[in-house]
Enzyme design. Structure first.
Site, mmCIF file in Angstrom:
data_model
loop_
_atom_site.group_PDB
_atom_site.id
_atom_site.type_symbol
_atom_site.label_atom_id
_atom_site.label_comp_id
_atom_site.label_asym_id
_atom_site.label_seq_id
_atom_site.Cartn_x
_atom_site.Cartn_y
_atom_site.Cartn_z
ATOM 1 N N GLU A 58 4.890 67.750 -52.413
ATOM 2 C CA GLU A 58 6.227 68.199 -51.985
ATOM 3 C C GLU A 58 6.912 69.118 -53.008
ATOM 4 O OE1 GLU A 58 5.265 64.854 -51.479
ATOM 5 O OE2 GLU A 58 4.888 65.416 -49.396
ATOM 6 N N THR A 86 -7.371 58.906 -55.496
ATOM 7 C CA THR A 86 -7.203 59.498 -54.181
ATOM 8 C C THR A 86 -8.385 60.330 -53.738
ATOM 9 O OG1 THR A 86 -5.859 60.996 -52.846
ATOM 10 C CG2 THR A 86 -5.912 61.433 -55.198
ATOM 11 N N HIS A 88 -7.914 62.565 -51.495
ATOM 12 C CA HIS A 88 -7.397 63.916 -51.232
ATOM 13 C C HIS A 88 -6.826 64.579 -52.493
ATOM 14 C CE1 HIS A 88 -3.854 61.417 -49.898
ATOM 15 N NE2 HIS A 88 -3.184 62.341 -50.532
HETATM 16 N N1 INI Z 1 0.849 62.570 -55.146
HETATM 17 C C1 INI Z 1 0.843 62.748 -56.491
HETATM 18 O O1 INI Z 1 1.790 63.353 -57.016
HETATM 19 N N2 INI Z 1 -0.179 62.268 -57.235
HETATM 20 C C2 INI Z 1 -1.237 61.610 -56.696
HETATM 21 O O2 INI Z 1 -2.150 61.191 -57.448
HETATM 22 C C3 INI Z 1 -1.243 61.393 -55.299
HETATM 23 N N3 INI Z 1 -2.312 60.663 -54.670
HETATM 24 O O3 INI Z 1 -3.060 59.979 -55.383
HETATM 25 O O4 INI Z 1 -2.468 60.653 -53.463
HETATM 26 C C4 INI Z 1 -0.170 61.913 -54.524
HETATM 27 N N4 INI Z 1 -0.142 61.743 -53.188
HETATM 28 C C5 INI Z 1 1.054 61.904 -52.414
HETATM 29 C C6 INI Z 1 1.292 63.355 -51.982
HETATM 30 O O5 INI Z 1 1.718 64.132 -53.080
HETATM 31 C C7 INI Z 1 2.385 63.433 -50.913
HETATM 32 O O6 INI Z 1 3.575 62.883 -51.416
HETATM 33 C C8 INI Z 1 2.002 62.705 -49.623
HETATM 34 O O7 INI Z 1 0.737 63.140 -49.160
HETATM 35 C C9 INI Z 1 3.063 63.003 -48.521
HETATM 36 O O8 INI Z 1 3.064 64.391 -48.163
#
Ligand code: INI
Length: 165
Positions: A58, A86, A88
């Site tokens: 975001e 993760t 992704h």
């Molecule tokens: N967001 C992060 O800032 N760091 C991470 O390691 C992470 N993982 O692990 O998934 C992560 N996921 C959330 C992503 O940034 C979004 O907030 C979410 O997908 C909603 O759009």
């Protein structure tokens, strides 16, 4: 020959920091390092605004929105993406990096990429104030250098315009 370089002298203007809540233990430490570095270079907290976002994915939208207000000399982005946590990782890390770059290019404001991309929590903590310094502080330095560099280029362009008249 003109050589343009930014230094770390107290920069003008306001700064915005966009911070992701995901991996907050790390990002709060990055924010502390960033604010500390800004203060040490003459930017006190009254010249800094902080925006929290859910995750690193975001960051670009809010960075762009802030940069395009024209209120900030620079926007500093802080986050932490850990591969071990993760599937992704590549999408989140890649989109955060690309989006931060785009935000700066669109707004013509230095938008700084202080998002850690690491293999493990340990690596992240080491870059957020433990063994390997604080990348939030380094992001603040990059912002200061870029603000001062852009200021010099713009000042020089102004004086060249005057000469051409
Ligand atoms: N967001 C992060 O800032 N760091 C991470 O390691 C992470 N993982 O692990 O998934 C992560 N996921 C959330 C992503 O940034 C979004 O907030 C979410 O997908 C909603 O759009």
């Amino acid at each position: 020959m003109t050589i343009f370089e930014g230094d770390f002298s107290p920069p003008p203007g306001r700064f915005a920091v966009v911070v992701a809540r995901f991996n907050a233990m790390v990002t709060e430490a990055l924010l502390a390092g960033c604010l500390d570095s800004l203060r040490r270079h003459g930017v006190d907290d009254s010249r800094v605004d902080v925006a929290w976002v859910p995750g690193s994915f975001e960051i670009p939208l809010i960075a762009r929105e802030l940069a395009e207000t024209g209120r900030y000399a620079s926007v500093i982005c802080l986050g932490c993406v850990i591969r071990g946590e993760t599937g992704h990782y590549d999408h989140v890390a890649g989109q955060a990096a690309g989006g931060v770059l785009q935000a700066g290019l669109n707004a013509k404001v230095p938008v700084i990429f202080g998002v850690l991309t690491t293999e493990s929590v340990e690596q992240a903590l080491n870059r957020a104030g433990l063994k390997l310094g604080n990348k939030g502080g380094e992001a603040a330095l990059a912002a200061i250098e870029m603000v001062n560099l852009l200021g010099r280029i713009k000042a020089d362009a102004g004086s060249i315009e005057k000469l051409a008249r």
